[in-house]
Design an enzyme around this catalytic site. Structure first.
Site, PDB file in Angstrom:
ATOM      1  N   ASP A   1    -111.234  52.467 -17.238  1.00 33.96           N
ATOM      2  CA  ASP A   1    -111.258  53.715 -16.482  1.00 33.96           C
ATOM      3  C   ASP A   1    -112.127  54.682 -17.284  1.00 33.96           C
ATOM      4  OD1 ASP A   1    -110.818  56.214 -15.499  1.00 33.96           O
ATOM      5  OD2 ASP A   1    -108.632  56.088 -15.461  1.00 33.96           O
TER       6      ASP A   1
ATOM      7  N   GLN B   1    -113.158  59.877 -17.810  1.00 31.47           N
ATOM      8  CA  GLN B   1    -113.407  60.889 -18.845  1.00 31.47           C
ATOM      9  C   GLN B   1    -114.580  60.500 -19.735  1.00 31.47           C
ATOM     10  OE1 GLN B   1    -111.978  63.853 -19.113  1.00 31.47           O
ATOM     11  NE2 GLN B   1    -110.531  63.451 -17.460  1.00 31.47           N
TER      12      GLN B   1
ATOM     13  N   LYS C   1    -116.592  64.778 -12.566  1.00 26.59           N
ATOM     14  CA  LYS C   1    -116.406  65.129 -13.973  1.00 26.59           C
ATOM     15  C   LYS C   1    -117.709  64.971 -14.768  1.00 26.59           C
ATOM     16  CE  LYS C   1    -111.548  63.993 -13.583  1.00 26.59           C
ATOM     17  NZ  LYS C   1    -110.454  63.059 -13.844  1.00 26.59           N
TER      18      LYS C   1
ATOM     19  N   CYS D   1    -101.178  63.996 -14.723  1.00 24.38           N
ATOM     20  CA  CYS D   1    -101.152  62.663 -14.092  1.00 24.38           C
ATOM     21  C   CYS D   1    -100.966  61.577 -15.151  1.00 24.38           C
ATOM     22  CB  CYS D   1    -102.430  62.388 -13.289  1.00 24.38           C
ATOM     23  SG  CYS D   1    -102.699  63.548 -11.960  1.00 24.38           S
TER      24      CYS D   1
ATOM     25  N   HIS E   1    -103.914  57.363 -16.956  1.00 25.73           N
ATOM     26  CA  HIS E   1    -103.831  58.307 -15.829  1.00 25.73           C
ATOM     27  C   HIS E   1    -103.128  57.593 -14.666  1.00 25.73           C
ATOM     28  CE1 HIS E   1    -105.421  60.711 -12.449  1.00 25.73           C
ATOM     29  NE2 HIS E   1    -105.829  61.613 -13.310  1.00 25.73           N
TER      30      HIS E   1
HETATM   31  C1  LIG Z   1    -109.816  62.262 -13.129  1.00 26.93           C
HETATM   32  C2  LIG Z   1    -109.345  60.952 -13.600  1.00 26.93           C
HETATM   33  C3  LIG Z   1    -109.083  59.918 -12.704  1.00 26.93           C
HETATM   34  C4  LIG Z   1    -109.151  60.101 -11.217  1.00 26.93           C
HETATM   35  O1  LIG Z   1    -110.469  60.266 -10.773  1.00 26.93           O
HETATM   36  P1  LIG Z   1    -110.746  60.923  -9.330  1.00 26.93           P
HETATM   37  O2  LIG Z   1    -112.196  60.752  -9.153  1.00 26.93           O
HETATM   38  O3  LIG Z   1    -110.347  62.356  -9.451  1.00 26.93           O
HETATM   39  O4  LIG Z   1    -109.967  60.169  -8.335  1.00 26.93           O
HETATM   40  C5  LIG Z   1    -108.698  58.692 -13.214  1.00 26.93           C
HETATM   41  N1  LIG Z   1    -108.591  58.495 -14.532  1.00 26.93           N
HETATM   42  C6  LIG Z   1    -108.833  59.459 -15.429  1.00 26.93           C
HETATM   43  C7  LIG Z   1    -108.732  59.163 -16.886  1.00 26.93           C
HETATM   44  C8  LIG Z   1    -109.213  60.722 -14.989  1.00 26.93           C
HETATM   45  O5  LIG Z   1    -109.453  61.679 -15.890  1.00 26.93           O
END
Ligand SMILES: *Cc1c(COP(=O)(O)O)cnc(C)c1O
Length: 405
Positions: free
Chosen positions: A199, A202, A225, A363, A122
């Site tokens: 990260d 998800q 999320k 993104c 992302h």
């Molecule tokens: C949504 C997302 C982000 C960004 O997170 P925010 O809290 O919206 O800043 C980063 N990495 C992944 C894989 C995402 O799905």
């Protein structure tokens, strides 16, 4: 115990609304999940009954608010099995958490130092590292993907070397649903002397996360999320990693001593939480974790996967449709395109039937380039989705295709 999906749905007031005269089929959960009454009520109740600024308070409301805020930190800690609450830093989201790490490492980066990412990252896990490339001469290396959308681990292994400083990888791709082998990536990176960040924006809502078992140096979560509010996320860092990391923002709360010609810093997590934090949002995050934790995550995964599989097998019958991402064990994220139709048109037409999906580059432009496209449409599933949502999606997709081709 099997999940009572209708009982779960009834806790999400937004799912009762209609869109364009149709029942809402919300399939944009990978962008942001809806919030249950319990989370919304908790934030409202906190603000109505026990609200003040946190820390250093000498009055009752300040103490009660601090207790709730720090309680939320403990909830995040247990949610990912972190060793102590001090290893959890509240941020405004996943993006800020990664920027915090990249900015904190910047001064230790010399020209030629290498940062390894995967092709499916992302932008939030790309651009902060580009800053280190632009400003400090870091070299970005990209772990390629196999045909099914999983990371090519042989190629990844080859990329590691004495200059590797950081390996920053999505635990689950927001486009392909691919789940990376976090333990293996961490072990290999550590062997090469590099730090590892996952990260988990998800993965957090779908997987059982155990940061001590993974042994990563950093792990990133975002609340919105995980059925929580926006404006709040969390960064886990190993105690020694947080000790080495320079503070990201300066301000109140993060200092120890401030004089006219010198400053010393507080310990983690406070060192990284300058200024008044998003107090109510953090408390809402904790409530979302409690809400989610009442269910068996395996049962949730089974339910979400069944929805995904039902949609995927129906989509496979559509002429000219390509689904992206088939890695074993992937999350319930379904990205696709239809020959001759722009994904934006798909999303707009589905909306006419009350079906919310996302379309665009998600993104993840390097991934789009890898896939040979500029955009896909994406349906993503949550615990509150049901078969009727999938059926509405498929029916609307057939109608949209008929209209557009
Ligand atoms: C949504 C997302 C982000 C960004 O997170 P925010 O809290 O919206 O800043 C980063 N990495 C992944 C894989 C995402 O799905």
């Amino acid at each position: 115990m099997p999940l009572d999906i209708e009982a779960i749905r009834s806790q999400f007031p937004i799912l009762r609304r209609e869109v364009n005269g149709r029942p809402l089929a919300y399939l944009d959960n990978a962008a942001s999940a809806q919030k249950p009454d319990r989370v919304l009520d908790k934030m409202s109740e906190q603000a109505r009954t026990a609200y003040a600024n946190v820390h250093r308070g000498l009055h009752t409301l300040a103490n009660e608010t601090t207790e709730a805020y720090e309680g939320a930190r403990s909830k995040v800690q247990h949610f990912i099995n972190a060793p102590s609450p001090e290893t959890i830093i509240f941020t405004k989201g996943g993006t800020e958490a990664i920027n915090l790490v990249a900015a904190g490492l910047a001064a230790d980066i010399s020209p030629g130092d290498e940062i390894i990412l995967s092709v499916y990252e992302h932008h939030s896990n790309i651009v902060p590292w580009h800053f280190l490339r632009e400003r400090h001469g870091a070299v970005l290396k990209w772990a390629p993907l196999l045909e099914d959308g999983s990371i090519d681990m042989d190629a990844f292994r080859e990329m590691l070397g004495p200059r590797t400083r950081m390996v920053a990888i999505g635990h689950m791709s927001n486009v392909l649903g691919t789940v990376s082998d976090a333990k293996e990536i961490t072990a290999l990176a550590h062997e090469a002397g590099a730090q590892v960040l996952f990260d988990g924006c998800q993965a957090g809502v779908h997987l059982d996360i155990d940061v001590q078992d993974i042994d990563c140096d950093f792990y990133v979560l975002t609340a919105h999320k995980i059925y929580g509010p926006t404006g709040i996320g969390a960064l886990y860092g190993k105690p020694e990693a947080l000790k080495r990391l320079r503070p990201y923002q300066g301000g109140g709360e993060m200092i120890e001593i401030v004089e006219t010609d010198r400053v010393t810093y507080n310990e983690a997590p406070h060192k990284f939480e300058a200024g008044t934090p998003p107090i109510l949002q953090a408390i809402g995050f904790g409530e979302a974790i409690d809400w989610l934790s009442q269910f068996d995550k395996q049962a949730i995964r089974d339910h979400e996967h069944a929805l995904y599989a039902r949609a995927s097998s129906e989509l496979a019958k559509v002429n000219g449709l390509t689904e992206f991402g088939h890695a074993p064990g992937k999350g319930p994220i379904l990205s696709f395109s239809i020959e001759g139709i722009h994904p934006h048109d798909i999303a707009q037409l589905l909306d006419r039937y009350g079906v919310a999906v996302r379309a665009g580059h998600h993104c993840a432009q390097p991934l789009m380039t890898h896939l040979g496209t500029t955009a896909t449409a994406r349906a993503s599933f949550a615990v509150y989705n049901n078969d009727a949502d999938v059926d509405a999606f498929i029916e609307a997709l057939h109608k949209a295709r008929g209209m557009l081709l």
